[in-house]
Design an enzyme around this catalytic site. Structure first.
Site, PDB file in Angstrom:
ATOM      1  N   CYS A 195      60.043   3.241 -50.483  1.00  0.00           N
ATOM      2  CA  CYS A 195      59.586   4.485 -49.864  1.00  0.00           C
ATOM      3  C   CYS A 195      58.085   4.674 -50.126  1.00  0.00           C
ATOM      4  O   CYS A 195      57.661   4.717 -51.282  1.00  0.00           O
ATOM      5  CB  CYS A 195      60.380   5.669 -50.412  1.00  0.00           C
ATOM      6  SG  CYS A 195      59.998   7.190 -49.558  1.00  0.00           S
ATOM      7  N   PRO A 244      68.183   5.145 -45.931  1.00  0.00           N
ATOM      8  CA  PRO A 244      68.084   6.392 -46.702  1.00  0.00           C
ATOM      9  C   PRO A 244      66.873   7.184 -46.230  1.00  0.00           C
ATOM     10  O   PRO A 244      65.789   6.623 -46.073  1.00  0.00           O
ATOM     11  CB  PRO A 244      67.878   5.899 -48.142  1.00  0.00           C
ATOM     12  CG  PRO A 244      67.356   4.511 -48.022  1.00  0.00           C
ATOM     13  CD  PRO A 244      67.877   3.962 -46.735  1.00  0.00           C
ATOM     14  N   MET A 245      67.072   8.463 -45.991  1.00  0.00           N
ATOM     15  CA  MET A 245      65.946   9.308 -45.537  1.00  0.00           C
ATOM     16  C   MET A 245      66.002  10.667 -46.219  1.00  0.00           C
ATOM     17  O   MET A 245      66.940  11.432 -45.993  1.00  0.00           O
ATOM     18  CB  MET A 245      65.991   9.487 -44.015  1.00  0.00           C
ATOM     19  CG  MET A 245      65.522   8.262 -43.254  1.00  0.00           C
ATOM     20  SD  MET A 245      65.650   8.491 -41.473  1.00  0.00           S
ATOM     21  CE  MET A 245      67.398   8.261 -41.198  1.00  0.00           C
ATOM     22  N   MET A 246      64.965  10.902 -47.019  1.00  0.00           N
ATOM     23  CA  MET A 246      64.849  12.200 -47.702  1.00  0.00           C
ATOM     24  C   MET A 246      64.888  13.329 -46.692  1.00  0.00           C
ATOM     25  O   MET A 246      64.249  13.226 -45.643  1.00  0.00           O
ATOM     26  CB  MET A 246      63.502  12.304 -48.433  1.00  0.00           C
ATOM     27  CG  MET A 246      63.336  11.362 -49.602  1.00  0.00           C
ATOM     28  SD  MET A 246      64.330  11.819 -50.997  1.00  0.00           S
ATOM     29  CE  MET A 246      63.545  13.317 -51.513  1.00  0.00           C
ATOM     30  N   GLN A 261      71.257   5.908 -53.281  1.00  0.00           N
ATOM     31  CA  GLN A 261      69.929   5.389 -53.584  1.00  0.00           C
ATOM     32  C   GLN A 261      69.333   6.201 -54.736  1.00  0.00           C
ATOM     33  O   GLN A 261      69.253   7.425 -54.657  1.00  0.00           O
ATOM     34  CB  GLN A 261      68.979   5.456 -52.402  1.00  0.00           C
ATOM     35  CG  GLN A 261      67.673   4.762 -52.790  1.00  0.00           C
ATOM     36  CD  GLN A 261      66.605   4.831 -51.731  1.00  0.00           C
ATOM     37  OE1 GLN A 261      66.027   5.873 -51.499  1.00  0.00           O
ATOM     38  NE2 GLN A 261      66.342   3.691 -51.109  1.00  0.00           N
TER      39      GLN A 261
HETATM   40  C1  LIG Z   1      61.942  11.163 -43.052  1.00  0.00           C
HETATM   41  C2  LIG Z   1      62.053   9.856 -43.774  1.00  0.00           C
HETATM   42  C3  LIG Z   1      62.526   9.861 -45.078  1.00  0.00           C
HETATM   43  C4  LIG Z   1      62.656   8.643 -45.775  1.00  0.00           C
HETATM   44  N1  LIG Z   1      63.184   8.656 -47.031  1.00  0.00           N
HETATM   45  C5  LIG Z   1      63.407   7.488 -47.649  1.00  0.00           C
HETATM   46  C6  LIG Z   1      64.078   7.450 -48.893  1.00  0.00           C
HETATM   47  O1  LIG Z   1      64.509   8.468 -49.460  1.00  0.00           O
HETATM   48  N2  LIG Z   1      64.261   6.237 -49.469  1.00  0.00           N
HETATM   49  C7  LIG Z   1      63.830   5.073 -48.869  1.00  0.00           C
HETATM   50  O2  LIG Z   1      64.021   3.995 -49.451  1.00  0.00           O
HETATM   51  N3  LIG Z   1      63.222   5.090 -47.696  1.00  0.00           N
HETATM   52  C8  LIG Z   1      63.004   6.255 -47.072  1.00  0.00           C
HETATM   53  N4  LIG Z   1      62.431   6.258 -45.852  1.00  0.00           N
HETATM   54  C9  LIG Z   1      62.127   4.971 -45.209  1.00  0.00           C
HETATM   55  C10 LIG Z   1      63.297   4.563 -44.293  1.00  0.00           C
HETATM   56  O3  LIG Z   1      64.485   4.384 -45.057  1.00  0.00           O
HETATM   57  C11 LIG Z   1      63.022   3.270 -43.539  1.00  0.00           C
HETATM   58  O4  LIG Z   1      62.920   2.211 -44.438  1.00  0.00           O
HETATM   59  C12 LIG Z   1      61.756   3.369 -42.772  1.00  0.00           C
HETATM   60  O5  LIG Z   1      61.841   4.480 -41.905  1.00  0.00           O
HETATM   61  C13 LIG Z   1      61.496   2.064 -41.966  1.00  0.00           C
HETATM   62  O6  LIG Z   1      62.528   1.848 -41.088  1.00  0.00           O
HETATM   63  P1  LIG Z   1      62.226   1.853 -39.515  1.00  0.00           P
HETATM   64  O7  LIG Z   1      61.241   0.750 -39.322  1.00  0.00           O
HETATM   65  O8  LIG Z   1      63.573   1.553 -38.877  1.00  0.00           O
HETATM   66  O9  LIG Z   1      61.715   3.225 -39.214  1.00  0.00           O
HETATM   67  C14 LIG Z   1      62.282   7.437 -45.153  1.00  0.00           C
HETATM   68  C15 LIG Z   1      61.805   7.463 -43.831  1.00  0.00           C
HETATM   69  C16 LIG Z   1      61.699   8.633 -43.166  1.00  0.00           C
HETATM   70  C17 LIG Z   1      61.198   8.615 -41.731  1.00  0.00           C
END
Ligand SMILES: Cc1cc2nc3c(=O)[nH]c(=O)nc-3n(C[C@H](O)[C@H](O)[C@H](O)COP(=O)(O)O)c2cc1C
Length: 144
Positions: A107, A24-26, A77
């Site tokens: 997050c 999930p990514m905002m 989420q």
């Molecule tokens: C732009 C952005 C927005 C994110 N928004 C959320 C979110 O809404 N909810 C969440 O649980 N994690 C959020 N995350 C965290 C990601 O879901 C993910 O767990 C985090 O990037 C670590 O994963 P990675 O190691 O593959 O980058 C966000 C990350 C990024 C970069």
């Protein structure tokens, strides 16, 4: 490597399609982005952006919950830390047809932490347990 792991998982059975998820990514994983991702893989589980309980319970739930049937399997989420509100939000997500309800406990953004949810919930396992219990308890078994 990823392709091999995925192929192995897929060979192991249908449940393997949950093993590869797009986080999930905002501001990114809105319904348009998820629809695009679905064109790339039939098997990945897709996640919405985090939707707060306030947005769902006091805002415009239809706008936040809308998705295309092609997105399945898709998880909603939710973000919050009040068990009853989370349960009501989860119920809306279930009624909208989401395959999974996911509680944001990871997050780390400052904006999220100011609202007392997201990663700071990891410091409050008892509260998280209450939130999950409330979300998972069928409506008919709840005390009024
Ligand atoms: C732009 C952005 C927005 C994110 N928004 C959320 C979110 O809404 N909810 C969440 O649980 N994690 C959020 N995350 C965290 C990601 O879901 C993910 O767990 C985090 O990037 C670590 O994963 P990675 O190691 O593959 O980058 C966000 C990350 C990024 C970069």
């Amino acid at each position: 490597m990823v392709a091999e792991a995925l192929a192995e998982g897929l060979a192991a059975g249908d449940d393997a399609r949950w093993r590869f998820c797009v986080a999930p990514m905002m501001e990114w994983t809105d319904r348009h982005c998820r629809y695009f991702h679905r064109q790339l893989s039939r098997h990945a589980r897709l996640y919405t952006e985090m939707v707060t309980t306030g947005a769902l319970l006091q805002g415009d739930p239809a706008r936040h919950l809308r998705f295309n049937a092609a997105e399945h399997p898709v998880a909603l989420q939710i973000g919050g830390s009040e068990p009853d509100d989370l349960a009501r939000a989860a119920r809306l997500g279930e009624a909208a047809g989401y395959d999974e309800i996911n509680l944001n406990c990871g997050c780390p953004s400052e904006r999220v932490q100011r609202g007392s949810f997201g990663a700071c919930l990891m410091a409050e396992p008892g509260l998280v347990a209450d939130c999950v219990r409330q979300c998972a308890t069928p409506w008919r078994f709840r005390s009024p």
